[in-house]
Design a protein around this motif. Sequence first.
Motif, PDB file in Angstrom:
ATOM      1  N   PRO A 149       1.102  -0.879   0.047  1.00 48.40           N
ATOM      2  CA  PRO A 149      -0.313   0.118   0.040  1.00 48.40           C
ATOM      3  C   PRO A 149       0.584   1.364  -0.097  1.00 48.40           C
ATOM      4  O   PRO A 149       1.668   1.488   0.323  1.00 48.40           O
ATOM      5  CB  PRO A 149      -0.988   0.406   1.290  1.00 48.40           C
ATOM      6  CG  PRO A 149       0.301  -1.225   2.230  1.00 48.40           C
ATOM      7  CD  PRO A 149       0.350  -2.395   0.906  1.00 48.40           C
ATOM      8  N   PRO A 150       0.410   2.651  -0.765  1.00 51.39           N
ATOM      9  CA  PRO A 150       1.277   3.653  -0.357  1.00 51.39           C
ATOM     10  C   PRO A 150       1.795   3.772   0.337  1.00 51.39           C
ATOM     11  O   PRO A 150       2.766   4.587   1.359  1.00 51.39           O
ATOM     12  CB  PRO A 150       0.277   4.541  -0.662  1.00 51.39           C
ATOM     13  CG  PRO A 150      -1.232   3.695  -1.410  1.00 51.39           C
ATOM     14  CD  PRO A 150      -0.673   2.494  -1.080  1.00 51.39           C
ATOM     15  N   GLU A 151       1.229   3.950   1.588  1.00 49.06           N
ATOM     16  CA  GLU A 151       1.855   3.766   3.638  1.00 49.06           C
ATOM     17  C   GLU A 151       3.620   3.114   3.085  1.00 49.06           C
ATOM     18  O   GLU A 151       4.207   3.737   4.373  1.00 49.06           O
ATOM     19  CB  GLU A 151       1.178   4.433   4.172  1.00 49.06           C
ATOM     20  CG  GLU A 151       0.891   2.759   4.601  1.00 49.06           C
ATOM     21  CD  GLU A 151      -1.214   2.625   3.997  1.00 49.06           C
ATOM     22  OE1 GLU A 151      -1.777   1.447   4.023  1.00 49.06           O
ATOM     23  OE2 GLU A 151      -1.367   3.288   2.793  1.00 49.06           O
ATOM     24  N   ALA A 152       3.374   1.888   2.970  1.00 52.31           N
ATOM     25  CA  ALA A 152       4.298   1.302   2.998  1.00 52.31           C
ATOM     26  C   ALA A 152       5.699   1.094   1.997  1.00 52.31           C
ATOM     27  O   ALA A 152       6.462   0.770   1.718  1.00 52.31           O
ATOM     28  CB  ALA A 152       4.414  -0.084   3.308  1.00 52.31           C
ATOM     29  N   CYS A 153       5.080   2.458   1.371  1.00 54.74           N
ATOM     30  CA  CYS A 153       5.799   2.154  -0.315  1.00 54.74           C
ATOM     31  C   CYS A 153       6.956   4.028   0.070  1.00 54.74           C
ATOM     32  O   CYS A 153       6.710   5.110   0.847  1.00 54.74           O
ATOM     33  CB  CYS A 153       5.285   2.897  -1.206  1.00 54.74           C
ATOM     34  SG  CYS A 153       4.949   1.136  -1.987  1.00 54.74           S
ATOM     35  N   VAL A 154       7.795   4.452  -0.927  1.00 55.81           N
ATOM     36  CA  VAL A 154       9.161   5.620  -0.468  1.00 55.81           C
ATOM     37  C   VAL A 154       8.555   6.413  -1.150  1.00 55.81           C
ATOM     38  O   VAL A 154       8.801   6.751  -2.444  1.00 55.81           O
ATOM     39  CB  VAL A 154      10.677   4.680  -0.963  1.00 55.81           C
ATOM     40  CG1 VAL A 154      11.608   5.813  -0.699  1.00 55.81           C
ATOM     41  CG2 VAL A 154      10.958   3.357  -0.962  1.00 55.81           C
ATOM     42  N   PRO A 155       7.788   7.614  -0.469  1.00 57.78           N
ATOM     43  CA  PRO A 155       7.977   8.654  -1.381  1.00 57.78           C
ATOM     44  C   PRO A 155       8.850   9.683  -1.772  1.00 57.78           C
ATOM     45  O   PRO A 155      10.305   9.415  -1.100  1.00 57.78           O
ATOM     46  CB  PRO A 155       7.752   9.241   0.265  1.00 57.78           C
ATOM     47  CG  PRO A 155       8.546   8.335   2.054  1.00 57.78           C
ATOM     48  CD  PRO A 155       8.281   7.134   1.167  1.00 57.78           C
ATOM     49  N   ALA A 156       9.019  10.142  -3.509  1.00 56.11           N
ATOM     50  CA  ALA A 156       9.433  10.664  -3.686  1.00 56.11           C
ATOM     51  C   ALA A 156       9.294  12.380  -2.923  1.00 56.11           C
ATOM     52  O   ALA A 156       8.479  12.949  -3.489  1.00 56.11           O
ATOM     53  CB  ALA A 156       9.702  10.388  -5.270  1.00 56.11           C
TER      54      ALA A 156
ATOM     55  N   ARG B  98       4.657   7.032  -4.573  1.00 55.47           N
ATOM     56  CA  ARG B  98       5.390   6.240  -3.389  1.00 55.47           C
ATOM     57  C   ARG B  98       5.692   5.342  -3.882  1.00 55.47           C
ATOM     58  O   ARG B  98       5.133   4.543  -4.634  1.00 55.47           O
ATOM     59  CB  ARG B  98       4.676   5.690  -2.455  1.00 55.47           C
ATOM     60  CG  ARG B  98       3.256   7.012  -1.693  1.00 55.47           C
ATOM     61  CD  ARG B  98       4.043   7.654  -0.528  1.00 55.47           C
ATOM     62  NE  ARG B  98       3.555   9.220  -0.388  1.00 55.47           N
ATOM     63  CZ  ARG B  98       2.590   8.821   0.728  1.00 55.47           C
ATOM     64  NH1 ARG B  98       2.261   7.425   1.388  1.00 55.47           N
ATOM     65  NH2 ARG B  98       1.266   9.842   1.072  1.00 55.47           N
ATOM     66  N   VAL B  99       7.218   5.165  -3.675  1.00 56.63           N
ATOM     67  CA  VAL B  99       7.675   3.770  -4.945  1.00 56.63           C
ATOM     68  C   VAL B  99       7.681   2.437  -4.089  1.00 56.63           C
ATOM     69  O   VAL B  99       7.899   2.932  -3.034  1.00 56.63           O
ATOM     70  CB  VAL B  99       9.275   4.223  -5.334  1.00 56.63           C
ATOM     71  CG1 VAL B  99       9.845   3.647  -6.267  1.00 56.63           C
ATOM     72  CG2 VAL B  99       9.184   6.069  -6.174  1.00 56.63           C
ATOM     73  N   ASP B 100       7.115   1.806  -5.082  1.00 53.10           N
ATOM     74  CA  ASP B 100       7.180   0.588  -4.205  1.00 53.10           C
ATOM     75  C   ASP B 100       8.796   0.006  -3.957  1.00 53.10           C
ATOM     76  O   ASP B 100      10.199   0.353  -4.788  1.00 53.10           O
ATOM     77  CB  ASP B 100       6.965  -1.335  -5.750  1.00 53.10           C
ATOM     78  CG  ASP B 100       7.402  -2.208  -5.362  1.00 53.10           C
ATOM     79  OD1 ASP B 100       7.464  -2.346  -4.190  1.00 53.10           O
ATOM     80  OD2 ASP B 100       6.195  -2.739  -5.944  1.00 53.10           O
ATOM     81  N   PRO B 101       9.430  -0.350  -2.424  1.00 50.07           N
ATOM     82  CA  PRO B 101      10.500  -0.332  -2.336  1.00 50.07           C
ATOM     83  C   PRO B 101      11.178  -1.429  -3.226  1.00 50.07           C
ATOM     84  O   PRO B 101      12.659  -1.498  -2.781  1.00 50.07           O
ATOM     85  CB  PRO B 101      10.118  -1.145  -1.053  1.00 50.07           C
ATOM     86  CG  PRO B 101       8.921  -0.527   0.015  1.00 50.07           C
ATOM     87  CD  PRO B 101       8.295  -0.850  -1.726  1.00 50.07           C
ATOM     88  N   ALA B 102      10.460  -2.248  -3.528  1.00 53.15           N
ATOM     89  CA  ALA B 102      11.480  -3.230  -4.680  1.00 53.15           C
ATOM     90  C   ALA B 102      11.660  -2.863  -5.961  1.00 53.15           C
ATOM     91  O   ALA B 102      12.582  -3.571  -6.785  1.00 53.15           O
ATOM     92  CB  ALA B 102      10.439  -4.431  -4.919  1.00 53.15           C
TER      93      ALA B 102
ATOM     94  N   ALA C 149       5.332   2.384  -8.977  1.00 52.55           N
ATOM     95  CA  ALA C 149       4.567   3.890  -8.005  1.00 52.55           C
ATOM     96  C   ALA C 149       3.715   4.175  -7.755  1.00 52.55           C
ATOM     97  O   ALA C 149       2.586   4.470  -8.934  1.00 52.55           O
ATOM     98  CB  ALA C 149       5.816   4.750  -8.783  1.00 52.55           C
ATOM     99  N   TRP C 150       2.810   4.789  -6.710  1.00 53.78           N
ATOM    100  CA  TRP C 150       1.645   4.708  -6.858  1.00 53.78           C
ATOM    101  C   TRP C 150       1.732   6.296  -7.133  1.00 53.78           C
ATOM    102  O   TRP C 150       3.495   7.243  -6.227  1.00 53.78           O
ATOM    103  CB  TRP C 150       1.185   5.112  -4.809  1.00 53.78           C
ATOM    104  CG  TRP C 150       0.617   3.818  -4.486  1.00 53.78           C
ATOM    105  CD1 TRP C 150       1.466   2.743  -4.334  1.00 53.78           C
ATOM    106  CD2 TRP C 150      -0.189   2.693  -4.551  1.00 53.78           C
ATOM    107  NE1 TRP C 150       1.358   1.282  -3.577  1.00 53.78           N
ATOM    108  CE2 TRP C 150      -0.284   0.795  -4.193  1.00 53.78           C
ATOM    109  CE3 TRP C 150      -1.371   2.965  -5.513  1.00 53.78           C
ATOM    110  CZ2 TRP C 150      -1.187   0.053  -4.343  1.00 53.78           C
ATOM    111  CZ3 TRP C 150      -1.941   2.005  -5.238  1.00 53.78           C
ATOM    112  CH2 TRP C 150      -2.128   0.999  -5.229  1.00 53.78           C
ATOM    113  N   LEU C 151       0.350   6.511  -7.345  1.00 52.53           N
ATOM    114  CA  LEU C 151       0.620   8.278  -7.430  1.00 52.53           C
ATOM    115  C   LEU C 151      -0.570   8.968  -7.446  1.00 52.53           C
ATOM    116  O   LEU C 151      -1.474   8.812  -8.073  1.00 52.53           O
ATOM    117  CB  LEU C 151       1.178   8.846  -9.410  1.00 52.53           C
ATOM    118  CG  LEU C 151       0.660  10.301 -10.284  1.00 52.53           C
ATOM    119  CD1 LEU C 151       2.089  10.900  -9.355  1.00 52.53           C
ATOM    120  CD2 LEU C 151       1.276   9.436 -11.728  1.00 52.53           C
TER     121      LEU C 151
END
Length: 288
Positions: free
Chosen positions: A138-145, A165-169, A186-188
């Motif tokens: 989910p977005p909250e678990a991804c890396v913000p750019a 929010r970039v997928d950590p993988a 990424a989420w956008l």
Amino acid sequence: MSELDDLLRVTWGRAADGGAPTEAEAALGDGWAVGPAVNGGAVMAVAAAALGEAFAGAGHPDLLTWSAFFLSPTAPGPVHLQVETLRSGRTVSTGQVLVLQDDGGGRRERARVTATLADLGVMAEPAHRAPAAPTMPPPEACVPARRDGSPLAAAITILDRLDVRVDPATAGFAAGRPTGRGELRAWLRLADGHEPDVAVLPLAVDCLMPVAFDLGVAGWAPTFELTGQVLGRPAPGWLQVRLHADTVAGGVYVEDADVWDSTGRLVARSRQLAGIRVPEGGLPPRAG
């Protein structure tokens, strides 16, 4: 008015023959820049907005497919739009926009966008077949750019307009550990809360960091040409974007983008040819 609405505001001139105007002005602010140049997705979105207004009277307000050639970097500031109708039909209309800018020695062409527009409620419904959205945290678990993420990001002012929010993988490039697979996910969404619509999609396919970063090649990757398709009106909520590159030849590479809405529907895709500076020793090997 949202920041995107402000970006896409087009002021039409007066037609000399009393017909529909073909000349317009727009302003590309420095808040949509990547370094010294305006992001190509923002340039395409403005051109598409002008065509959407030009063809709205024909019942074709929605971008369906487009091709953009980037001829010189667009500086933040005013641009002049020359809009030409190539064909106006019953189901689709096609036009062209020349994006011009005064560089001190006269108007210089920055980009040329040719597009076909329609009513997506007619042309893109229902969805019959499309690839599924990728599985991501989910977005909250991804890396913000964010602009404070690195010295390179500090000059990318468009990041202030976006929530990425970039997928950590696929975020290893940010720590100097690209996977070498040539994939970013990424989420956008827009930072000001503007819900996604058709006008967002030309921006969505070309507003993230270049997928060349995951190939181990950081730096500016200028787009020479981009072709995109709109496959539906996005639902409110987050967009999912997947960038992928499997072909690098000399100083160019091919980047594909897919965009899904919050319901998992594929709503846009694109392919672009962009520049890349491969190190003398070649591309780094794939991780793992």
